[in-house]
Each structure stands twice: as structure tokens, then as C-alpha cells.
Write a protein that holds these residues in place. Structure first.
Motif, PDB file in Angstrom:
ATOM      1  N   VAL A  64       0.834  -1.205   0.000  1.00 15.88           N
ATOM      2  CA  VAL A  64       0.000   0.000   0.000  1.00 15.88           C
ATOM      3  C   VAL A  64       0.870   1.258   0.000  1.00 15.88           C
ATOM      4  O   VAL A  64       0.654   2.173  -0.775  1.00 15.88           O
ATOM      5  N   ALA A  65       1.823   1.284   0.935  1.00 17.25           N
ATOM      6  CA  ALA A  65       2.715   2.435   1.065  1.00 17.25           C
ATOM      7  C   ALA A  65       4.143   1.907   1.091  1.00 17.25           C
ATOM      8  O   ALA A  65       4.381   0.802   1.571  1.00 17.25           O
ATOM      9  N   PRO A  66       5.086   2.695   0.594  1.00 11.80           N
ATOM     10  CA  PRO A  66       6.463   2.192   0.531  1.00 11.80           C
ATOM     11  C   PRO A  66       7.175   2.152   1.878  1.00 11.80           C
ATOM     12  O   PRO A  66       8.194   1.483   2.000  1.00 11.80           O
ATOM     13  N   ILE A  67       6.653   2.858   2.874  1.00 13.41           N
ATOM     14  CA  ILE A  67       7.271   2.871   4.206  1.00 13.41           C
ATOM     15  C   ILE A  67       6.179   2.736   5.262  1.00 13.41           C
ATOM     16  O   ILE A  67       5.005   2.998   4.975  1.00 13.41           O
ATOM     17  N   PRO A  68       6.544   2.325   6.487  1.00 13.73           N
ATOM     18  CA  PRO A  68       5.556   2.351   7.575  1.00 13.73           C
ATOM     19  C   PRO A  68       5.428   3.765   8.135  1.00 13.73           C
ATOM     20  O   PRO A  68       6.149   4.677   7.705  1.00 13.73           O
ATOM     21  N   ALA A  69       4.537   3.951   9.097  1.00 10.33           N
ATOM     22  CA  ALA A  69       4.262   5.277   9.658  1.00 10.33           C
ATOM     23  C   ALA A  69       5.543   5.951  10.135  1.00 10.33           C
ATOM     24  O   ALA A  69       6.322   5.357  10.891  1.00 10.33           O
ATOM     25  N   PHE A  70       5.745   7.189   9.696  1.00  5.35           N
ATOM     26  CA  PHE A  70       6.945   7.909  10.130  1.00  5.35           C
ATOM     27  C   PHE A  70       6.638   8.720  11.382  1.00  5.35           C
ATOM     28  O   PHE A  70       5.482   8.881  11.766  1.00  5.35           O
ATOM     29  N   ARG A  71       7.722   9.217  12.006  1.00  2.00           N
ATOM     30  CA  ARG A  71       7.534  10.037  13.197  1.00  2.00           C
ATOM     31  C   ARG A  71       7.043  11.425  12.822  1.00  2.00           C
ATOM     32  O   ARG A  71       7.377  11.940  11.751  1.00  2.00           O
ATOM     33  N   ILE A  72       6.277  12.006  13.700  1.00  2.00           N
ATOM     34  CA  ILE A  72       5.780  13.362  13.487  1.00  2.00           C
ATOM     35  C   ILE A  72       6.958  14.291  13.224  1.00  2.00           C
ATOM     36  O   ILE A  72       7.952  14.255  13.960  1.00  2.00           O
ATOM     37  N   GLY A  73       6.857  15.059  12.158  1.00  2.00           N
ATOM     38  CA  GLY A  73       7.922  16.005  11.812  1.00  2.00           C
ATOM     39  C   GLY A  73       9.032  15.400  10.978  1.00  2.00           C
ATOM     40  O   GLY A  73       9.976  16.097  10.625  1.00  2.00           O
ATOM     41  N   GLU A  74       8.937  14.095  10.657  1.00  4.37           N
ATOM     42  CA  GLU A  74      10.028  13.460   9.922  1.00  4.37           C
ATOM     43  C   GLU A  74       9.650  13.033   8.504  1.00  4.37           C
ATOM     44  O   GLU A  74      10.283  12.156   7.920  1.00  4.37           O
ATOM     45  N   ALA A  75       8.636  13.671   7.942  1.00  6.10           N
ATOM     46  CA  ALA A  75       8.310  13.418   6.531  1.00  6.10           C
ATOM     47  C   ALA A  75       9.440  13.990   5.675  1.00  6.10           C
ATOM     48  O   ALA A  75      10.126  14.910   6.096  1.00  6.10           O
TER      49      ALA A  75
END
Lengths: 99, 487
Positions: free
Chosen positions: B401-412
Motif C-alpha cells: 500500500v505504502a512504501p514505508i511504515p508510519a513515520f515520526r511526526i515532523g520526519e516526513a
């Protein structure tokens, strides 16, 4: 492709009716240039005989019977207005010499 | 047996047997919201009195003999979908305080079927984003990770369902906004076929792409919710008149003999190794369940990102032209009309929305229309053709679905191209208008945290029934979705 200039961004912002700060103009010039450069890869696709897709639907225009239905009351329509007067939306004068 | 009903399906049984009333069930969920919201912030608006009034009504209807799947069930609605009597902000300052004078057809349908609306759930501003970090009213926290985003744009509904603050929710998916947050929160999210569900009363982002989709804990619930909202709407001329099948009655049957394609363009080096592994495991699972899976190719996949970001932003620049500070919403109150437009929009829209309006305006502007917008529409035709060709051979496609799992807030990613590529695996199906569902597919370990990942099944237009059947077989065999976050 050439980098988008701040003047070009300012022109687009004018078309889109967006007030931008000088910092924003700079940042969007960089961002848009990067995205548009990436989008250049579309030019390598041969689309000479490919029709554009505006909608994926196989549907044709659908008409309904032209029968009047109750709409919003003036009160409902104006309920969210930032400024109103005598049952109208209030806007600034757009013609010189008018009030 | 759970301490309280966690799914639409269970809730109906509890309500039928009189083990709980809708008022009690709604109170219970409102109490969970009170407890959990300080740590989750899934909602922009919760109206206890509103929900309890609906719950009371549902109990009266049940007492009068009514018994439908959603009667008395507490739900969350993404704040881009209008609900009469509740604010609709699209998580934007420009719509702060706006109360819609009408409501979305999907909401009216749920209302008629007795659904209870707990409140409006957070989203990226105008559904533009990956994380809810673009919400003007604060980020939503993923119940699965410390300081991690829930995905987006339907991150609020996803977090609400994952944390058990609502039994189910409605989101919207323009380029992946239901499926990606579902995959990051261990929930089930469906993007229906374009035209299967009415868009009337849904605040428009990109009209040729926007679809409302159910977000639930289980596949069965998802099927129940789609059944409730799908179908022809005289107020949306892009809806199909094809009857809505009883999806929730067609879950059984399994995948034996079904043919799946695994598109190699969805398993590139850009995809997190843990997510590639989860995809391979899912393929193995499908084979064990009796399906055939073959590698295939959707050759125009890589063009999905630029095509989407030219078309969606072009449509957005037109749709968002209506926010002028005159009729509703924020108004800068500048001294003349032109200045008022510009200042209202300059101050009212957030940075991502402005970036997209600018990009879309550029793509549509004189001299660039053919090179960008028209070209993108032509390549969109080729992307659709990829899917048409694949579905001649396969019943469905299986992909991450997405290439990465959930990232940390502010780390997009800060680079816009890297950021927009986060959508790469959900954009092509959206452009093609075909349905796709995200189902829990396991966990990856990141910095000592176990983060959920989803698997995506992509189907033929209007063949949601097959997607549900596949998703149900996969869910029952794996049970990943049964895991709950510690909230």
C-alpha cells in the motif's frame, strides 16, 4: 527545463488570487521547479495517438427532469456570510465612484 | 467475548439481544473518546448531545421493530464530508466555523439507517497530505507508535477506529487517503470504484478522483458500510445506477482457483524491506489458500506520480477557487475586493494547499496546458489501459500500500518529489478509477516499535464483491487485524 523564477511564481499567484510572502515565493519557486522537472519524464511517453482521459467513467451526460425543487432559504444561504446587509452578501465596491 | 462491541457486526448482535442499548453503546464510545483524545486527537469536533440524541432515536426505532446493520452504531466522519448540524472545516482555517446548510448523501444514508455520528475526524487540509500534519488544527497521533503519524489524509478516522474511539468511520480517497492510513493503523480501508459512491456534499479536492470509502476494523464491517453508502445519487451525475450487491452476504467462498497478478513495479528498491517481505508473505498465503499468483507488469506505474500531481492539482486549483471570503468561511476583511480575495486565500490556506493550487494553476495556464495537463490526461489513459490489460488475465492484483511504515511526526521527507512519491503505490489505481482495499498484513519493526503494514488488493471496476471475498479470506487466515494497539 529552466527553473521557475520568483516572477513566474508571483504571476501564478496573481492568477490564483493568493497573497504570498517573499519567503513563500522563493520556496514555491524551488518546490515547483523540482516537481515540474520530475514531471518532464512524461515527455518520454509516446501519446501521439492516445486520447486524453478527463473522466474514467463510461457514463454520458445524465439529465434529470427539469422540475423546480425547494432550495435554501435566504436565511440559510446567508448563515455563514462573513458580512451581510439587508438579506445580501456584502462585498467591497468593484466600480470606481460607487460605494 | 469482548467487554464491549468493537465492530458493526458485534454491535448489532448486542443491540438485538438487548444486552446494550444504543445510548449505552454511544456513552461507552464517548467515554473512550474522553479518555483517549488527549493522546490521539483523532477528532476535530465531538458533539456528545448530538450523538446521544441520535442514539435515543435509534433505540426508539429498534423498540418499534426496526433492525438494520447500522441502527444505533457510533461512527466517525472525516471532516471533509458534510454533516448537518456539525461544522465542516476540511481541517482548514479558511472554513473555520463553517456550518454546512446541507449534508452529504453518504451521511444522509447513514442517518436514515440509524447511524450515530460521534463527531468529525481530523484530516490533512482539504485531504492533501500523508499524515494529518497538514491539518490546521493539529496532528493526530498513531495509536501504534510513539509520536508517529497515523497516515493521511484520512488519519483521524483511521486513528479513531484503530484506538476504538469509533466502531467505524468514513474517509475519502483521492490518491490513497483511505488505504494508506488504514495500512498504518492495522485497519481495513476501501477505495471504491470511482462512481460507486456519491460525492454530493463532500468538500471537493479533485473531482475526477475523489471517492468516499469505509474505514473499519474488519472486512465484514467494511462490506456492511459500503452497502449502506453506495449507489446512484440523483445529486451526483457521476454515480453508477448499477444495483449495489449485498457485499456482506458474499464474503465466503475463498480464493481457490482465483488468479492474482503481482505487479513488479510495486516491489522496487524504494519499498521498505519489511513491507516487501509482508507482501511476499501475503502472496504465499494466497497460494496456500488455493490461489494462483503470477508476477506481472503495469508498465506505466512510475508515471502515476507526475500524472496525478498535475491532474489532481489542476482540479484542486479550480475547486478551491470558491473560497473567496465573501459567502462563507474566513475573510481577511482587506480594504478592496481583489486584496480581500488574495489575503483571505493567502492567510486562510496552509502551505501544502497553496503549493498545490500554484502547481495546478501553472499546469492549466496558457502555454503550459498541452505540455502538462493534457499530456498527463493522455498518460492517464495508458495507466488505465495497464489495468484493463491486467484484468483480462487476473481476477485481482496484490501489492503493498505504502512504501514505508508510519513515520515520526515532523520526519516526513522535505523534498517535495520524495514526499509525493510516498503515494506512488496508491495513485495509479486511483487514476484508473478501479477499486482497491487495504487489509492488515503484519508488522515491521522500526526503532523497537512494531508498526502495522497493509496489503492492497486491486480489482476490476465495480467488482468490490470480489475484493471483499479476497480480503475476507486473507483476514480470516492471517488474523493480523485482531491485534489492537495498547492505548
Amino acid at each position: 527545463m529552466n527553473r521557475l523564477t520568483p516572477e513566474q511564481v508571483q504571476h501564478i499567484a496573481e492568477l490564483a488570487k493568493l497573497e504570498l510572502t517573499a519567503d513563500e515565493v522563493e520556496r514555491y519557486a524551488t518546490d515547483l521547479s523540482a516537481i515540474l522537472e520530475y514531471a518532464q519524464q512524461l515527455q518520454e511517453v509516446d501519446t501521439d495517438h492516445i486520447p486524453p482521459t478527463a473522466s474514467v467513467l463510461p457514463l454520458k451526460n445524465i439529465m434529470r427532469a427539469d422540475q423546480p425543487e425547494p432550495g435554501l432559504s435566504p436565511e440559510e444561504a446567508l448563515a455563514n456570510a462573513p458580512e451581510r446587509e439587508n438579506g445580501y452578501f456584502k462585498v467591497h465596491a468593484v466600480l470606481e465612484g460607487s460605494q | 467475548m469482548n467487554e464491549f462491541p468493537e465492530t458493526i457486526y458485534e454491535a448489532r448482535r448486542w443491540l438485538q439481544s438487548g444486552r446494550i442499548s444504543s445510548v449505552e453503546l454511544t456513552e461507552l464510545y464517548l467515554e473512550r473518546i474522553r479518555q483517549l483524545e488527549p493522546n490521539i486527537h483523532a477528532f476535530l469536533h465531538v458533539d456528545e448531545a448530538y450523538a446521544l440524541t441520535q442514539a435515543r432515536l435509534a433505540d426508539e426505532r429498534r423498540a418499534a421493530g426496526e433492525d438494520t446493520p447500522l441502527l444505533g452504531v457510533p461512527l466517525a466522519i472525516k471532516d471533509i464530508i458534510t454533516v448537518q448540524g456539525m461544522p465542516a472545516t476540511a481541517a482548514s482555517r479558511i472554513l473555520e466555523g463553517f456550518y454546512p446548510p446541507y449534508e452529504a448523501t453518504v451521511v444522509r444514508k447513514l442517518r436514515e439507517q440509524g447511524g450515530v455520528f460521534l463527531g468529525k475526524a481530523n484530516t490533512d487540509e482539504f485531504a492533501m497530505g500523508w499524515s494529518t500534519e497538514n491539518s490546521a488544527f493539529g496532528v493526530t497521533y498513531n495509536p501504534w507508535g510513539r509520536q508517529r503519524v497515523p497516515g493521511g489524509s484520512s488519519g483521524g478516522p483511521a486513528a479513531a477506529v484503530a484506538a476504538g474511539e469509533a466502531i467505524a468511520a468514513l474517509g475519502t480517497d483521492t490518491g490513497g487517503s483511505v488505504r494508506q492510513p488504514a495500512s498504518w493503523t492495522n485497519t481495513v480501508g476501501l477505495r471504491p470504484t470511482y462512481g460507486r459512491v456519491s460525492r454530493y456534499g463532500v468538500i471537493a479536492f479533485a473531482s475526477s478522483l475523489d471517492q468516499v470509502g469505509p474505514m473499519t476494523r474488519t472486512v465484514r464491517d467494511n462490506a456492511i458500510l459500503l452497502e449502506a453508502i453506495a449507489g446512484r445519487d440523483p445529486r451526483d451525475s457521476t454515480t453508477f445506477s448499477r444495483p449495489v450487491p449485498p457485499y456482506s452476504q458474499q464474503l465466503e467462498g475463498g480464493v481457490t482457483g482465483m488468479r492474482f497478478g503481482l505487479p513488479r513495479e510495486y516491489l522496487t528498491e524504494d519499498v521498505h524491506p519489511g513491507i516487501r517481505k509482508a507482501t511476499i508473505n501475503a502472496v504465499e498465503q494466497l497460494r496456500q489458500l488455493g490461489a494462483q499468483v503470477e508476477e506481472t507488469s503495469l508498465p506505466h506505474t512510475a508515471y502515476g506520480m507526475p500524472v496525478y500531481y498535475l491532474i489532481a492539482t489542476a482540479e484542486a486549483s479550480a475547486n478551491l477557487a470558491r473560497y473567496d471570503g465573501v459567502r462563507y468561511g474566513y475573510s481577511a476583511k482587506a480594504p478592496d475586493l481583489q486584496e480581500n480575495y488574495k489575503r483571505t486565500r493567502g492567510h486562510g490556506f496552509g502551505p501544502e494547499v497553496k503549493r498545490r493550487i500554484l502547481l495546478g494553476t501553472y499546469a492549466l495556464s496558457q502555454g503550459y496546458y498541452d505540455a502538462y495537463y493534457l499530456k498527463a490526461q493522455k498518460v492517464r489513459t495508458l495507466i488505465r489501459s495497464d489495468f484493463d490489460a491486467a484484468f483480462e488475465q487476473f481476477d485481482a492484483l496484490v501489492a503493498p500500500v505504502a512504501p514505508i511504515p508510519a513515520f515520526r511526526i515532523g520526519e516526513a521527507p522535505t523534498d517535495p518529489v520524495a514526499l509525493y512519491l510516498l503515494d506512488a503505490l496508491t495513485l495509479p489505481s486511483a487514476l484508473a478509477g478501479v477499486p482497491a482495499i487495504s487489509v492488515p498484513a503484519g508488522f515491521v519493526e522500526e526503532e523497537d516499535e512494531l508498526l502495522p503494514v497493509g496489503i492492497q488488493f486491486i480489482g476490476r471496476p465495480l467488482d468490490e464483491a470480489t475484493l471483499f471475498r479476497i480480503a475476507y479470506a486473507f483476514e480470516q487466515a492471517t488474523q493480523y487485524g485482531a491485534h489492537r494497539p495498547a492505548v
